[in-house]
Design a protein around this motif. Structure first.
Motif, PDB file in Angstrom:
ATOM      1  N   ASP A 218       0.855  -1.184   0.000  1.00 18.64           N
ATOM      2  CA  ASP A 218       0.000   0.000   0.000  1.00 18.64           C
ATOM      3  C   ASP A 218       0.893   1.236   0.000  1.00 18.64           C
ATOM      4  O   ASP A 218       1.697   1.412   0.919  1.00 18.64           O
ATOM      5  CB  ASP A 218      -0.897  -0.028   1.234  1.00 18.64           C
ATOM      6  CG  ASP A 218      -1.939   1.068   1.207  1.00 18.64           C
ATOM      7  OD1 ASP A 218      -2.363   1.460   0.092  1.00 18.64           O
ATOM      8  OD2 ASP A 218      -2.334   1.537   2.286  1.00 18.64           O
ATOM      9  N   ILE A 219       0.788   2.060  -1.032  1.00 18.66           N
ATOM     10  CA  ILE A 219       1.629   3.240  -1.174  1.00 18.66           C
ATOM     11  C   ILE A 219       0.754   4.478  -1.303  1.00 18.66           C
ATOM     12  O   ILE A 219      -0.135   4.533  -2.156  1.00 18.66           O
ATOM     13  CB  ILE A 219       2.538   3.136  -2.420  1.00 18.66           C
ATOM     14  CG1 ILE A 219       3.400   1.879  -2.314  1.00 18.66           C
ATOM     15  CG2 ILE A 219       3.393   4.384  -2.578  1.00 18.66           C
ATOM     16  CD1 ILE A 219       4.096   1.523  -3.596  1.00 18.66           C
ATOM     17  N   ILE A 220       1.011   5.464  -0.443  1.00 17.18           N
ATOM     18  CA  ILE A 220       0.295   6.736  -0.489  1.00 17.18           C
ATOM     19  C   ILE A 220       1.325   7.836  -0.676  1.00 17.18           C
ATOM     20  O   ILE A 220       2.343   7.863   0.012  1.00 17.18           O
ATOM     21  CB  ILE A 220      -0.501   6.989   0.809  1.00 17.18           C
ATOM     22  CG1 ILE A 220      -1.539   5.886   1.011  1.00 17.18           C
ATOM     23  CG2 ILE A 220      -1.166   8.364   0.774  1.00 17.18           C
ATOM     24  CD1 ILE A 220      -2.223   5.928   2.355  1.00 17.18           C
TER      25      ILE A 220
ATOM     26  N   GLU B  37      -2.526   8.893  -4.716  1.00 15.38           N
ATOM     27  CA  GLU B  37      -2.077  10.264  -4.499  1.00 15.38           C
ATOM     28  C   GLU B  37      -3.098  11.015  -3.660  1.00 15.38           C
ATOM     29  O   GLU B  37      -4.300  10.931  -3.900  1.00 15.38           O
ATOM     30  CB  GLU B  37      -1.892  10.996  -5.826  1.00 15.38           C
ATOM     31  CG  GLU B  37      -1.428  12.420  -5.642  1.00 15.38           C
ATOM     32  CD  GLU B  37      -1.242  13.180  -6.943  1.00 15.38           C
ATOM     33  OE1 GLU B  37      -0.777  14.323  -6.872  1.00 15.38           O
ATOM     34  OE2 GLU B  37      -1.563  12.641  -8.018  1.00 15.38           O
ATOM     35  N   LYS B  38      -2.586  11.735  -2.671  1.00 16.93           N
ATOM     36  CA  LYS B  38      -3.419  12.630  -1.876  1.00 16.93           C
ATOM     37  C   LYS B  38      -2.847  14.027  -2.057  1.00 16.93           C
ATOM     38  O   LYS B  38      -1.776  14.341  -1.532  1.00 16.93           O
ATOM     39  CB  LYS B  38      -3.425  12.213  -0.408  1.00 16.93           C
ATOM     40  CG  LYS B  38      -4.113  10.875  -0.189  1.00 16.93           C
ATOM     41  CD  LYS B  38      -4.371  10.604   1.254  1.00 16.93           C
ATOM     42  CE  LYS B  38      -5.165   9.320   1.431  1.00 16.93           C
ATOM     43  NZ  LYS B  38      -5.654   9.191   2.812  1.00 16.93           N
ATOM     44  N   ASN B  39      -3.559  14.839  -2.835  1.00 19.06           N
ATOM     45  CA  ASN B  39      -3.091  16.180  -3.181  1.00 19.06           C
ATOM     46  C   ASN B  39      -3.576  17.179  -2.130  1.00 19.06           C
ATOM     47  O   ASN B  39      -4.774  17.449  -2.027  1.00 19.06           O
ATOM     48  CB  ASN B  39      -3.600  16.553  -4.569  1.00 19.06           C
ATOM     49  CG  ASN B  39      -3.018  17.850  -5.068  1.00 19.06           C
ATOM     50  OD1 ASN B  39      -2.822  18.796  -4.321  1.00 19.06           O
ATOM     51  ND2 ASN B  39      -2.738  17.885  -6.356  1.00 19.06           N
ATOM     52  N   ILE B  40      -2.629  17.734  -1.379  1.00 20.49           N
ATOM     53  CA  ILE B  40      -3.004  18.637  -0.290  1.00 20.49           C
ATOM     54  C   ILE B  40      -3.443  20.009  -0.787  1.00 20.49           C
ATOM     55  O   ILE B  40      -3.974  20.804  -0.018  1.00 20.49           O
ATOM     56  CB  ILE B  40      -1.877  18.782   0.752  1.00 20.49           C
ATOM     57  CG1 ILE B  40      -0.651  19.450   0.151  1.00 20.49           C
ATOM     58  CG2 ILE B  40      -1.550  17.420   1.355  1.00 20.49           C
ATOM     59  CD1 ILE B  40       0.344  19.946   1.182  1.00 20.49           C
TER      60      ILE B  40
ATOM     61  N   GLU C 179      -8.896  17.364   3.537  1.00 19.91           N
ATOM     62  CA  GLU C 179      -8.786  16.231   4.464  1.00 19.91           C
ATOM     63  C   GLU C 179      -7.377  15.641   4.418  1.00 19.91           C
ATOM     64  O   GLU C 179      -6.803  15.295   5.449  1.00 19.91           O
ATOM     65  CB  GLU C 179      -9.834  15.168   4.105  1.00 19.91           C
ATOM     66  CG  GLU C 179     -10.111  14.193   5.220  1.00 19.91           C
ATOM     67  CD  GLU C 179     -10.620  14.857   6.498  1.00 19.91           C
ATOM     68  OE1 GLU C 179     -10.171  14.428   7.572  1.00 19.91           O
ATOM     69  OE2 GLU C 179     -11.438  15.793   6.432  1.00 19.91           O
ATOM     70  N   ALA C 180      -6.810  15.550   3.213  1.00 19.37           N
ATOM     71  CA  ALA C 180      -5.435  15.055   3.070  1.00 19.37           C
ATOM     72  C   ALA C 180      -4.456  16.007   3.753  1.00 19.37           C
ATOM     73  O   ALA C 180      -3.489  15.570   4.389  1.00 19.37           O
ATOM     74  CB  ALA C 180      -5.081  14.898   1.592  1.00 19.37           C
ATOM     75  N   ARG C 181      -4.699  17.301   3.633  1.00 23.00           N
ATOM     76  CA  ARG C 181      -3.836  18.299   4.291  1.00 23.00           C
ATOM     77  C   ARG C 181      -3.875  18.106   5.809  1.00 23.00           C
ATOM     78  O   ARG C 181      -2.838  18.131   6.476  1.00 23.00           O
ATOM     79  CB  ARG C 181      -4.285  19.710   3.925  1.00 23.00           C
ATOM     80  CG  ARG C 181      -3.406  20.795   4.519  1.00 23.00           C
ATOM     81  CD  ARG C 181      -3.906  22.169   4.177  1.00 23.00           C
ATOM     82  NE  ARG C 181      -3.892  22.360   2.739  1.00 23.00           N
ATOM     83  CZ  ARG C 181      -3.672  23.517   2.138  1.00 23.00           C
ATOM     84  NH1 ARG C 181      -3.447  24.598   2.856  1.00 23.00           N
ATOM     85  NH2 ARG C 181      -3.700  23.612   0.845  1.00 23.00           N
TER      86      ARG C 181
ATOM     87  N   ILE D 103       4.125   7.149   2.035  1.00 21.22           N
ATOM     88  CA  ILE D 103       3.885   6.136   3.054  1.00 21.22           C
ATOM     89  C   ILE D 103       3.882   4.782   2.349  1.00 21.22           C
ATOM     90  O   ILE D 103       3.083   4.550   1.445  1.00 21.22           O
ATOM     91  CB  ILE D 103       2.526   6.337   3.774  1.00 21.22           C
ATOM     92  CG1 ILE D 103       2.330   7.789   4.226  1.00 21.22           C
ATOM     93  CG2 ILE D 103       2.380   5.340   4.923  1.00 21.22           C
ATOM     94  CD1 ILE D 103       3.252   8.259   5.294  1.00 21.22           C
ATOM     95  N   ILE D 104       4.809   3.915   2.772  1.00 21.33           N
ATOM     96  CA  ILE D 104       4.891   2.564   2.217  1.00 21.33           C
ATOM     97  C   ILE D 104       4.816   1.598   3.387  1.00 21.33           C
ATOM     98  O   ILE D 104       5.732   1.555   4.214  1.00 21.33           O
ATOM     99  CB  ILE D 104       6.197   2.347   1.426  1.00 21.33           C
ATOM    100  CG1 ILE D 104       6.297   3.345   0.268  1.00 21.33           C
ATOM    101  CG2 ILE D 104       6.272   0.900   0.914  1.00 21.33           C
ATOM    102  CD1 ILE D 104       7.606   3.311  -0.483  1.00 21.33           C
TER     103      ILE D 104
END
Length: 76
Positions: free
Chosen positions: A3-5, A31-34, A39-41, A56-57
């Protein structure tokens, strides 16, 4: 499956380089684009980070575009 974020922003050249590298190696990631996802931020700030990219791995954090560390964790 690993799982990679990737936390990123629209204006970060290191984020672009990191994502391009993962795509080049055919590594799937979320991908979580802040810039666009508040919410990702909040998640990123709750982890104690103010900058991107953060990868995050398997619950291990990589700060910045650290290719040797990525290769090690992903066994590339």
């Amino acid at each position: 499956m690993t799982d990679i974020i990737v936390y990123s922003s629209d204006t970060c050249p290191y984020c672009t380089a990191l994502k391009d590298y993962l795509k080049e190696k055919n590594v799937a990631f979320t991908e979580k684009n802040i810039t666009t996802d508040m919410e990702a931020r909040k998640e990123l700030m709750n982890m104690g980070h103010m900058g991107v990219p953060i990868t995050i791995i398997d619950n291990q954090e990589i700060v910045g575009f650290d290719q040797p560390k990525l290769d090690q964790l992903l066994k590339l």
